[in-house]
Design a protein around this motif. Structure first.
Motif, mmCIF file in Angstrom:
data_model
loop_
_atom_site.group_PDB
_atom_site.id
_atom_site.type_symbol
_atom_site.label_atom_id
_atom_site.label_comp_id
_atom_site.label_asym_id
_atom_site.label_seq_id
_atom_site.Cartn_x
_atom_site.Cartn_y
_atom_site.Cartn_z
ATOM 1 N N ASP A 40 0.833 -1.200 0.000
ATOM 2 C CA ASP A 40 0.000 0.000 0.000
ATOM 3 C C ASP A 40 0.870 1.253 0.000
ATOM 4 N N LEU A 42 2.113 4.343 1.973
ATOM 5 C CA LEU A 42 2.308 4.557 3.404
ATOM 6 C C LEU A 42 2.560 6.041 3.641
ATOM 7 N N THR A 59 -10.298 2.971 13.913
ATOM 8 C CA THR A 59 -9.727 2.848 12.573
ATOM 9 C C THR A 59 -9.207 1.428 12.360
ATOM 10 N N THR A 61 -7.023 -1.682 11.170
ATOM 11 C CA THR A 61 -5.577 -1.843 11.051
ATOM 12 C C THR A 61 -5.281 -3.036 10.150
ATOM 13 N N LYS A 62 -4.048 -3.098 9.681
ATOM 14 C CA LYS A 62 -3.619 -4.192 8.819
ATOM 15 C C LYS A 62 -2.176 -4.526 9.165
ATOM 16 N N TYR A 64 1.554 -5.729 8.137
ATOM 17 C CA TYR A 64 2.447 -5.653 6.983
ATOM 18 C C TYR A 64 3.753 -6.359 7.312
ATOM 19 N N GLU A 72 1.897 -3.492 12.507
ATOM 20 C CA GLU A 72 0.451 -3.267 12.334
ATOM 21 C C GLU A 72 0.210 -1.765 12.257
ATOM 22 N N HIS A 73 -0.434 -1.327 11.149
ATOM 23 C CA HIS A 73 -0.672 0.103 10.935
ATOM 24 C C HIS A 73 -2.156 0.370 10.699
ATOM 25 N N PRO A 74 -2.640 1.553 11.101
ATOM 26 C CA PRO A 74 -3.998 1.952 10.718
ATOM 27 C C PRO A 74 -4.070 2.096 9.191
ATOM 28 N N VAL A 75 -5.244 1.784 8.635
ATOM 29 C CA VAL A 75 -5.452 1.876 7.186
ATOM 30 C C VAL A 75 -6.572 2.870 6.910
ATOM 31 N N SER A 94 -1.657 3.166 4.459
ATOM 32 C CA SER A 94 -1.462 2.923 5.884
ATOM 33 C C SER A 94 -0.770 4.133 6.483
ATOM 34 N N GLY A 96 2.002 5.148 9.006
ATOM 35 C CA GLY A 96 3.144 4.498 9.623
ATOM 36 C C GLY A 96 3.873 5.387 10.601
#
Length: 190
Positions: A40, A42, A59, A61-62, A64, A72-75, A94, A96
């Motif tokens: 994605d 970032l 929010t 998260t996903k 990576y 793990e970051h918010p998307v 995302s 970061g």
């Protein structure tokens, strides 16, 4: 179509990397490193805040895979990303940690046939029509989505097996499996 416009975008050097400036959501000029290995786009947290992207506890998260392991970051969804006139709409990104630049990844580049001429310092983008044809949804192809969900199913199976094996009297272990204060649990990464 054979008459698709080719967008030629000059790149700057940032060490061994290629740096471009894209316009996010129609108005915000954001420096990005080209990273076709990133799933994605970032955005560093400070840039996301500067352009008014709100991240709250609700929010999504996903996870990576990075050179430093799993993160793990918010998307969030960007309305648009415009690199030299090559515009992609509804681009997953995302948020970061603090980096000097964002990363321009596949959730943007999947919409184009891309040629990077590092020697000339030019990236050429030709819209491929895949998003408009429905072959790419949410910035990803079917194969990319399948790969992501295969990983999620493996995590779910691992958590269910561990929860079954963990005695109810082990409160901390149960809490860890549920993603409590000790952090999120998951199967060992391949």
């Amino acid at each position: 179509s054979p008459t698709a416009t080719a967008y030629r975008v000059p790149v700057q050097r940032a060490g061994p990397s290629m740096l471009v400036v894209a316009v996010v959501n129609g108005v915000h000029r954001v420096p990005f490193l080209i990273d076709t290995g990133a799933t994605d786009v970032l955005l560093p947290r400070s840039i996301a805040e500067r352009i008014g992207i709100e991240v709250g506890p609700e929010t999504r998260t996903k996870r990576y895979a990075t050179a430093n392991g799993m993160v793990e970051h918010p998307v969030v969804m960007l309305d648009s990303v415009d690199l030299g006139g090559a515009v992609a709409r509804e681009v997953p990104a995302s948020i970061g940690p603090e980096l000097e630049f964002g990363l321009l990844g596949l959730s943007y580049f999947n919409r184009f046939t891309t040629h990077v001429d590092a020697a000339a310092g030019v990236v050429t983008l030709v819209p491929n029509g895949l998003a408009e044809a429905g072959a790419i949804r949410g910035g990803r192809s079917e194969a990319q989505w399948r790969s992501e969900y295969a990983g999620l199913h493996a995590r779910i199976e691992y958590l269910e097996a561990e929860a079954t094996r963990t005695p109810r009297s082990h409160g901390r272990g149960i809490e860890r499996l549920a993603g409590g204060p000790q952090g999120r649990a998951g199967p060992p990464e391949p």
